[in-house]
Write an enzyme that holds these catalytic residues in place. Structure first.
Site, PDB file in Angstrom:
ATOM      1  N   ARG A  23       0.732  -1.369  -0.041  1.00 44.76           N
ATOM      2  CA  ARG A  23      -0.117   0.264  -0.010  1.00 44.76           C
ATOM      3  C   ARG A  23       0.932   1.177   0.006  1.00 44.76           C
ATOM      4  O   ARG A  23       1.749   1.175   0.509  1.00 44.76           O
ATOM      5  CB  ARG A  23      -0.931   0.010   1.166  1.00 44.76           C
ATOM      6  N   ASN A  87      -0.484  -0.858  13.212  1.00 45.86           N
ATOM      7  CA  ASN A  87       0.161  -2.028  12.619  1.00 45.86           C
ATOM      8  C   ASN A  87       1.639  -2.542  12.989  1.00 45.86           C
ATOM      9  O   ASN A  87       2.386  -1.769  13.574  1.00 45.86           O
ATOM     10  CB  ASN A  87       0.577  -1.385  11.244  1.00 45.86           C
ATOM     11  N   ASP A 107      -2.671  -6.374  13.570  1.00 47.48           N
ATOM     12  CA  ASP A 107      -2.919  -5.046  13.887  1.00 47.48           C
ATOM     13  C   ASP A 107      -3.870  -5.007  15.205  1.00 47.48           C
ATOM     14  O   ASP A 107      -4.340  -5.833  15.652  1.00 47.48           O
ATOM     15  CB  ASP A 107      -4.106  -4.739  12.667  1.00 47.48           C
ATOM     16  N   GLU A 123      -4.841 -14.291   9.274  1.00 46.01           N
ATOM     17  CA  GLU A 123      -4.027 -13.803   8.058  1.00 46.01           C
ATOM     18  C   GLU A 123      -2.430 -13.517   8.358  1.00 46.01           C
ATOM     19  O   GLU A 123      -1.725 -14.130   7.581  1.00 46.01           O
ATOM     20  CB  GLU A 123      -4.397 -12.211   7.739  1.00 46.01           C
TER      21      GLU A 123
END
Length: 177
Positions: A23, A87, A107, A123
């Site tokens: 990102r 994060n 997170d 994840e």
């Protein structure tokens, strides 16, 4: 290591462990730039996902990056209070006019009443297997989740009373109307 100049605008680049771009935040104003700490601000900033999709942030945010800790903290100013999105990531580096870090999926979302939720554990486990995170990295990341939560409980750094509001006030002095 270089540091961004206070008052400059930089991009923020997030990568994954395998080196793939995750990102990009296109424009963040540096409110404090040293080799160890970068505090920035943005509002309605374009974000480009690794797949090319774009979106615009909805509210003003104060960002906090440290060269020693494996996390970064975003304080988002909303009508009902300050929300934090943290994060778990590599410490930042600054090069080629961009602040860069590796996002490690875990997170922590913190609400205005300072309650929190740990997000994206599935994840993280999936990427840990896919990208073969070494055991030492896994220990570092989980230790830094603990550090982050200690900061929260002690109201340290960006969680201290007034931190986000004070940096937001400074940001407002830079904004062009």
């Amino acid at each position: 290591m270089d540091a961004p100049a206070t008052g400059s605008k930089i991009e923020i680049h997030s990568y994954k462990h395998n080196g793939k771009l995750h990102r990009i935040w296109e424009s963040t104003l540096v409110l404090k730039g040293t080799e160890s700490v970068v505090i920035g601000a943005n509002d309605k900033t374009q974000v480009i996902e690794g797949n090319g999709r774009t979106w615009i942030t909805r509210e003003p945010a104060i960002t906090y990056f440290h060269s020693k800790y494996w996390f970064n903290i975003i304080g988002m100013l909303r009508d009902d209070g300050i929300y934090y999105y943290c994060n778990i990531s590599s410490p930042f580096i600054y090069e080629e006019e961009a602040l860069k870090y590796i996002d490690y999926d875990l997170d922590v979302k913190i609400y205005p009443d300072m309650t929190y939720v740990l997000l994206d554990e599935d994840e993280y486990e999936e990427h840990k297997r896919q990208m073969n995170y070494p055991m030492v990295l896994d220990r570092i990341l989980h230790r830094n989740v603990d550090y982050l939560l200690k900061w929260l409980l002690q109201r340290k750094g960006p969680f201290s009373p007034g931190f986000v509001d004070q940096w937001y006030e400074r940001y407002l002095t830079y904004r062009e109307d």
